[in-house]
Design a protein around this motif. Structure first.
Motif, PDB file in Angstrom:
ATOM      1  N   GLU A 156      58.663  -7.202  66.836  1.00 14.43           N
ATOM      2  CA  GLU A 156      59.769  -6.540  68.131  1.00 14.43           C
ATOM      3  C   GLU A 156      58.829  -5.822  68.849  1.00 14.43           C
ATOM      4  O   GLU A 156      58.981  -5.615  70.008  1.00 14.43           O
ATOM      5  CB  GLU A 156      60.531  -5.692  67.420  1.00 14.43           C
ATOM      6  N   ASN A 157      57.483  -5.370  68.554  1.00 12.24           N
ATOM      7  CA  ASN A 157      56.708  -4.599  69.341  1.00 12.24           C
ATOM      8  C   ASN A 157      56.350  -5.249  70.636  1.00 12.24           C
ATOM      9  O   ASN A 157      56.048  -4.667  71.634  1.00 12.24           O
ATOM     10  CB  ASN A 157      55.427  -3.982  68.575  1.00 12.24           C
ATOM     11  N   LEU A 195      68.386  -1.800  68.438  1.00  9.32           N
ATOM     12  CA  LEU A 195      67.136  -1.973  68.353  1.00  9.32           C
ATOM     13  C   LEU A 195      66.666  -1.114  66.877  1.00  9.32           C
ATOM     14  O   LEU A 195      67.424  -0.228  66.486  1.00  9.32           O
ATOM     15  CB  LEU A 195      66.172  -1.298  69.528  1.00  9.32           C
ATOM     16  N   MET A 199      61.615   1.027  67.104  1.00  4.08           N
ATOM     17  CA  MET A 199      61.522   0.655  68.406  1.00  4.08           C
ATOM     18  C   MET A 199      62.229   1.471  69.461  1.00  4.08           C
ATOM     19  O   MET A 199      61.797   1.656  70.617  1.00  4.08           O
ATOM     20  CB  MET A 199      62.136  -0.828  68.671  1.00  4.08           C
ATOM     21  N   LYS A 202      59.967   4.358  70.305  1.00  4.87           N
ATOM     22  CA  LYS A 202      58.876   3.753  70.995  1.00  4.87           C
ATOM     23  C   LYS A 202      59.184   3.800  72.284  1.00  4.87           C
ATOM     24  O   LYS A 202      58.452   4.045  73.275  1.00  4.87           O
ATOM     25  CB  LYS A 202      58.328   2.363  70.474  1.00  4.87           C
TER      26      LYS A 202
END
Length: 282
Positions: A156-157, A195, A199, A202
């Motif tokens: 997912e990053n 999410l 995430m 982030k």
């Protein structure tokens, strides 16, 4: 007890991978089966393929309600693994207020399956014929009110923000889907963005600093080229990437050439070094 059995006579899954259930959504199937008071087992069949058997108590649902497709939220599942499609279809239908009205393994099949008028589409990024993110863009353009959740094995990053920009309402990694598939679906259906907590943090941190030029030349890559670059950075060979994406080696070589041209990279070795450094920087 009732048993749902799904078999695939293809290459199958190795014993080690069956134990890990890595990247196949099997952790989620096992967890959901346990919530029903049942179990999920994975074995190799006589032809070398995979057999998934889910046992559960007849008539029981996750929330104690009986299934009523007429009143339920209609969901379309798009995933190129038949086991995932069929297993998720069965488990979501057991929710009582959710009903899978269609399933597809390719982008063109998914667009045709929209005839069932789903309220939500669950889309895997890696499809046999097209990029799942390209499909998300098409669905968002044609059906602006459709809820879209991306369910993928990809980190997912690297892919979550790109999925949201494509028009998805949420992103969930298959490896982390054990406890979160149903809650992610409900979150998206409620009109929210789903999410992982990491995430969310982030992206929140990214909002507190001046935004740099997004991704540089990487922003010029197509969704499929972006996916190929990611796999290069993970160390996969051209032939291995072709196998993972169900494309020919020649097609992947063409993607390599296009990526090098767009990123102004001269050699394959330089491309691999760039891809590895890019992934490590995320």
């Amino acid at each position: 007890m009732q048993t749902l059995s799904i078999s695939d006579d293809g290459v199958g899954v190795g014993q080690e991978e069956m134990e890990r259930a890595s990247g196949l959504g099997l952790h989620s199937l096992r967890h959901q089966a346990s919530l029903l008071g049942g179990s999920c087992t994975v074995t190799r069949n006589a032809l070398g393929g995979t057999r998934v058997a889910i046992r559960y108590r007849r008539g029981r649902t996750m929330n104690g309600k009986s299934s009523s497709p007429g009143r339920a939220t209609q969901i379309l599942i798009v995933d190129d693994h038949p086991i995932i499609r069929e297993g998720m279809t069965h488990l979501l239908n057991l929710q009582g207020d959710l009903h899978v009205c269609g399933a597809a393994g390719r982008a063109d099949e998914a667009l045709g399956a929209m005839a069932c008028q789903p309220d939500m589409a669950i889309v895997d990024i890696s499809l046999q014929s097209d990029s799942g993110l390209d499909l998300v863009k098409t669905l968002r353009h044609r059906y602006p009110n459709l809820a879209i959740l991306v369910l993928s094995m990809h980190d997912e990053n690297l892919f979550a923000e790109r999925a949201l920009r494509a028009g998805a309402n949420g992103y969930l990694m298959k490896l982390e889907a054990t406890d979160h598939v149903v809650s992610a679906i409900r979150e998206v259906l409620a009109g929210n963005i789903y999410l992982s907590a990491a995430m969310h943090e982030k992206l929140a941190r990214a909002l507190t600093v001046p935004r740099k030029k997004p991704e540089g030349p990487i922003a010029s890559l197509s969704e499929r080229e972006f996916e190929v670059l990611h796999l290069i950075g993970l160390g996969f060979s051209t032939r291995e990437i072709a196998g993972k994406l169900n494309r020919s080696v020649k097609t992947i070589e063409t993607h390599h050439a296009n990526i090098k041209e767009k990123l102004n990279i001269r050699s394959g070795r330089e491309l691999m070094r760039f891809a590895i450094q890019w992934i490590e920087s995320q």
